[in-house]
Design a protein around this motif. Structure first.
Motif, PDB file in Angstrom:
ATOM      1  N   LEU A 477       0.839  -1.209   0.000  1.00 53.31           N
ATOM      2  CA  LEU A 477       0.000   0.000   0.000  1.00 53.31           C
ATOM      3  C   LEU A 477       0.866   1.248   0.000  1.00 53.31           C
ATOM      4  CD1 LEU A 477      -2.665   1.547   0.320  1.00 53.31           C
ATOM      5  CD2 LEU A 477      -2.552   1.061   2.783  1.00 53.31           C
ATOM      6  N   ALA A 478       1.897   1.271   0.837  1.00 58.14           N
ATOM      7  CA  ALA A 478       2.778   2.448   0.916  1.00 58.14           C
ATOM      8  C   ALA A 478       3.512   2.667  -0.400  1.00 58.14           C
ATOM      9  CB  ALA A 478       3.778   2.270   2.052  1.00 58.14           C
ATOM     10  N   VAL A 479       3.975   1.588  -1.006  1.00 59.89           N
ATOM     11  CA  VAL A 479       4.689   1.716  -2.287  1.00 59.89           C
ATOM     12  C   VAL A 479       3.759   2.307  -3.335  1.00 59.89           C
ATOM     13  CG1 VAL A 479       5.683   0.355  -4.198  1.00 59.89           C
ATOM     14  CG2 VAL A 479       6.383  -0.108  -1.845  1.00 59.89           C
ATOM     15  N   TYR A 480       2.497   1.844  -3.327  1.00 58.42           N
ATOM     16  CA  TYR A 480       1.542   2.360  -4.306  1.00 58.42           C
ATOM     17  C   TYR A 480       1.216   3.825  -4.053  1.00 58.42           C
ATOM     18  CZ  TYR A 480      -2.409   3.067  -7.315  1.00 58.42           C
ATOM     19  OH  TYR A 480      -3.234   3.575  -8.290  1.00 58.42           O
ATOM     20  N   LEU A 481       0.956   4.164  -2.801  1.00 54.96           N
ATOM     21  CA  LEU A 481       0.591   5.540  -2.454  1.00 54.96           C
ATOM     22  C   LEU A 481       1.751   6.489  -2.769  1.00 54.96           C
ATOM     23  CD1 LEU A 481      -1.633   7.254  -1.186  1.00 54.96           C
ATOM     24  CD2 LEU A 481      -0.678   6.702   1.076  1.00 54.96           C
ATOM     25  N   HIS A 482       2.943   6.032  -2.495  1.00 58.75           N
ATOM     26  CA  HIS A 482       4.168   6.809  -2.756  1.00 58.75           C
ATOM     27  C   HIS A 482       4.269   7.126  -4.248  1.00 58.75           C
ATOM     28  CE1 HIS A 482       8.780   6.836  -3.007  1.00 58.75           C
ATOM     29  NE2 HIS A 482       8.539   7.728  -2.088  1.00 58.75           N
ATOM     30  N   GLY A 483       4.083   6.111  -5.073  1.00 58.59           N
ATOM     31  CA  GLY A 483       4.155   6.313  -6.528  1.00 58.59           C
ATOM     32  C   GLY A 483       2.985   7.113  -7.053  1.00 58.59           C
ATOM     33  N   ARG A 484       1.825   6.943  -6.428  1.00 55.91           N
ATOM     34  CA  ARG A 484       0.638   7.683  -6.877  1.00 55.91           C
ATOM     35  C   ARG A 484       0.793   9.173  -6.583  1.00 55.91           C
ATOM     36  NH1 ARG A 484      -4.562   9.117  -6.534  1.00 55.91           N
ATOM     37  NH2 ARG A 484      -6.079   8.009  -7.801  1.00 55.91           N
ATOM     38  N   ALA A 485       1.409   9.479  -5.438  1.00 56.72           N
ATOM     39  CA  ALA A 485       1.676  10.892  -5.113  1.00 56.72           C
ATOM     40  C   ALA A 485       2.653  11.480  -6.125  1.00 56.72           C
ATOM     41  CB  ALA A 485       2.225  11.002  -3.693  1.00 56.72           C
ATOM     42  N   ALA A 486       3.628  10.690  -6.498  1.00 53.40           N
ATOM     43  CA  ALA A 486       4.612  11.161  -7.496  1.00 53.40           C
ATOM     44  C   ALA A 486       3.949  11.336  -8.862  1.00 53.40           C
ATOM     45  CB  ALA A 486       5.766  10.176  -7.598  1.00 53.40           C
ATOM     46  N   ASP A 487       2.969  10.489  -9.176  1.00 50.25           N
ATOM     47  CA  ASP A 487       2.255  10.627 -10.460  1.00 50.25           C
ATOM     48  C   ASP A 487       1.421  11.900 -10.480  1.00 50.25           C
ATOM     49  OD1 ASP A 487       1.670   7.026 -10.860  1.00 50.25           O
ATOM     50  OD2 ASP A 487       3.390   8.283 -11.379  1.00 50.25           O
ATOM     51  N   ARG A 488       0.822  12.219  -9.327  1.00 51.88           N
ATOM     52  CA  ARG A 488       0.072  13.480  -9.235  1.00 51.88           C
ATOM     53  C   ARG A 488       1.022  14.652  -9.499  1.00 51.88           C
ATOM     54  NH1 ARG A 488      -4.593  14.646  -6.552  1.00 51.88           N
ATOM     55  NH2 ARG A 488      -3.623  16.499  -5.706  1.00 51.88           N
ATOM     56  N   LEU A 489       2.189  14.578  -8.905  1.00 46.40           N
ATOM     57  CA  LEU A 489       3.187  15.660  -9.056  1.00 46.40           C
ATOM     58  C   LEU A 489       3.639  15.762 -10.515  1.00 46.40           C
ATOM     59  CD1 LEU A 489       4.325  17.474  -6.866  1.00 46.40           C
ATOM     60  CD2 LEU A 489       6.203  15.859  -6.560  1.00 46.40           C
ATOM     61  N   ALA A 490       3.877  14.600 -11.133  1.00 42.81           N
ATOM     62  CA  ALA A 490       4.385  14.589 -12.519  1.00 42.81           C
ATOM     63  C   ALA A 490       3.346  15.143 -13.483  1.00 42.81           C
ATOM     64  CB  ALA A 490       4.780  13.168 -12.908  1.00 42.81           C
TER      65      ALA A 490
END
Ligand SMILES: NC(=O)C1=CN([C@@H]2O[C@H](COP(=O)(O)OP(=O)(O)OC[C@H]3O[C@@H](n4cnc5c(N)ncnc54)[C@H](O)[C@@H]3O)[C@@H](O)[C@H]2O)[C@H](O)CC1
Ligand SMILES: [K+]
Length: 515
Positions: A477-490
């Motif tokens: 879950l943390a790995v996904y949320l971490h990447g999802r936050a980065a996708d929002r930023l990108a």
């Protein structure tokens, strides 16, 4: 979404045929007919072709024969090239080859490179090629005229549709066995396979679509161990509840141990990551000389100055940390710790003596290289390790190439051997658990390849551990949320050189979109 290995797919096929009684020929008909419909829909601009179907010698080839027949029925101009002798075919594939031969005179055979070269030269320039050479039955490197066919296919300008999986990609791990087809579209059956979702395979599938062929969902759900593609839907189910009546104590207290001279930022990012991951309280134990700095840098996390030596935490900090851990729910150790000898000894003692669920990253991992026996002192499945491939190689005492050769197998084997949850970071990070589960991460982008991103992830994992989430689920879950936050930023800033500090700010919104 559930993902299958090649073995699991074969088992599900077998049970559907033998236990449920749906004939394999029906499954193949459904597969070929379903794939043909997808091809006709997606490539309407290519109609009526010409289309070339390249058929291997097994049931993947059998699917190809059904696809050829179905497209011919709809008026497409289809020629088929079987890369094995007519007599080499058996079962459902043989059945469908014979049917096709009765319906079409555009079926040829090429059993070596000479015959293949002649047949392809005579075949003109197809606008669409169907790759039905190998599917889940591929078991060794592709050679001979099969390899020549793949080389020819990859040199064409035609659209390429891979049946089940791009030929040459192993369904269990995404590895390329010798050579592989670069597809524009991959049409797979029942569920995605691991090889579709893990690089290099993931880079060869093109668009991926799943075609239902009549396999009962219950047989798929019964497959063990779980392989899971972690996307929004899966992450939503992993999120811990947030009871309305909850208070700080409800959501756990995480102890973070990190920091050394020049690396206070790593400790701060981990502590702040834990706050945004929803931990009720966060306490950071850091070297005394950094305490004033971290007091200024941090607001929500509490800080505790600890004995230090040479700019890093000293072994004298052990008693304080063990005492601090008494009323905590989880421990995160490693961010910015440095590689001092005493700090390494401190890490090894804490990992062994502190029974709390732990997440260990960065220099915490480096301190454990050569001391893997320490994990056997811990409760299996309560320790999360988060190495990138270089840290993994150091920890396991192998070359990076050994880690990367088959990331799936390496992660599974290490997790099982040491009773740990292993997050092997990289594009499509893998999370493997001691009981055989594999989580493949769908989120993230190259902008995450910058210092500090891993520290935030450590804090996020620690936060979910502190909230009582089982370690495998917490990590995935943390790995996904971490990447999802980065996708929002990108989406706003592009994916070149994102900053961990900016990613921190995106985490609550990324999590809110999941709830
Ligand atoms: N009921 C079913 O099983 C269904 C299967 N579907 C399709 O079938 C394939 C899997 O078919 P299988 O016959 O097991 O193997 P492949 O066709 O993938 O491979 C052909 C054959 O090739 C041999 N082989 C393996 N490695 C090599 C190599 N390096 N060089 C040469 N030959 C090799 C091996 O003997 C294989 O048997 C699955 O992907 C689906 O496409 C249906 O879709 C659904 C029903
Ligand atoms: K294929």
């Amino acid at each position: 979404m559930r993902v299958l290995s090649a073995q699991q797919m074969r088992e599900v096929d077998r049970r559907t045929i033998e236990d449920i009684g749906i004939p394999g020929a029906v499954l193949m008909e459904n597969a070929g007919r379903g794939a043909a419909a997808r091809i006709a829909a997606r490539y309407a601009d290519v109609f009526p072709g010409p289309v070339l179907v390249l058929a291997g010698k097994g049931n993947n080839g059998g699917d190809g024969f059904v696809i050829a027949r179905c497209l011919l029925e709809q008026g497409w101009q289809v020629s088929t090239l079987a890369l094995a002798e007519r007599s080499a075919y058996s079962g459902d594939a043989a059945l469908n080859l014979e049917v096709l031969l009765r319906l079409s005179d555009a079926v040829g055979f090429a059993c070596d490179e000479t015959q293949l070269g002649s047949a392809l030269a005579a075949g003109g320039n197809p606008r669409l090629v169907v790759d039905a050479l190998f599917g889940t039955g591929l078991s060794s490197a592709v050679r001979g005229h099969f390899a020549a066919a793949i080389a020819w296919l990859n040199a064409q300008s035609a659209a390429v549709v891979a049946v089940d999986i791009p030929s040459g990609v192993h369904a269990d791990n995404g590895c390329v066995l010798g050579c592989a087809v670069q597809a524009s579209l991959t049409l797979t059956f029942a569920r995605p396979k691991i090889g579709h979702l893990v690089y290099p395979g993931a880079g060869l599938v093109g668009a991926l679509e799943v075609v239902e062929i009549g396999i009962p969902a219950a047989l798929v759900e019964a497959c063990r161990p779980h392989n899971l593609w972690v996307d929004d839907e899966a992450a939503r189910r992993l999120l811990p509840p947030r009871p309305a009546g909850g208070h700080k104590g409800t959501f756990g207290h995480l102890l973070v141990m990190g920091g050394s001279t020049g690396k206070s930022g790593a400790a701060a990012l981990a502590a702040d990551g834990a706050v945004r991951g929803g931990a009720g309280l966060v306490t950071l134990g850091c070297p005394a000389q950094l305490h004033d700095i971290l007091e200024i840098k941090l607001t929500e996390p509490m800080t505790v100055p600890l004995p230090q030596v040479d700019g890093g935490l000293s072994l004298q900090a052990l008693e304080s940390l063990l005492a601090l851990s008494q009323d905590k729910q989880a421990l995160a150790l490693g961010p910015g710790l440095g590689q001092g000898e005493e700090t390494g000894a401190l890490v090894r003692r804490l990992v062994r003596d502190c029974p709390l669920p732990q997440v260990i990253d960065a220099d915490g991992l480096n301190a454990l290289a050569g001391h893997l026996e320490i994990f056997s002192a811990r409760e299996p499945g309560t320790t999360v390790l988060t190495p990138h491939p270089g840290e993994m190689a150091r920890l396991a005492g192998v070359a990076v190439a050994d880690v990367q050769q088959d990331r799936v197998a390496f992660a599974r084997a290490f997790a099982e051997a040491h009773g740990v949850v292993l997050v092997l970071k990289g594009a499509r990070s893998l999370t493997a658990t001691p009981d055989g589960r594999l989580y493949i991460n769908a989120s993230g982008n190259p902008g995450m390849a910058s210092g500090g991103m891993g520290d935030v992830l450590t804090g996020l994992i620690g936060a979910f551990l502190a909230q009582g989430v089982e370690a495998g689920a917490a990590a995935a879950l943390a790995v996904y949320l971490h990447g999802r936050a980065a996708d929002r930023l990108a989406l706003r800033l592009g994916n070149a050189g994102l900053a961990a500090t900016d990613l921190l700010r995106e985490i609550p919104a990324a999590r809110h979109e999941l709830s």
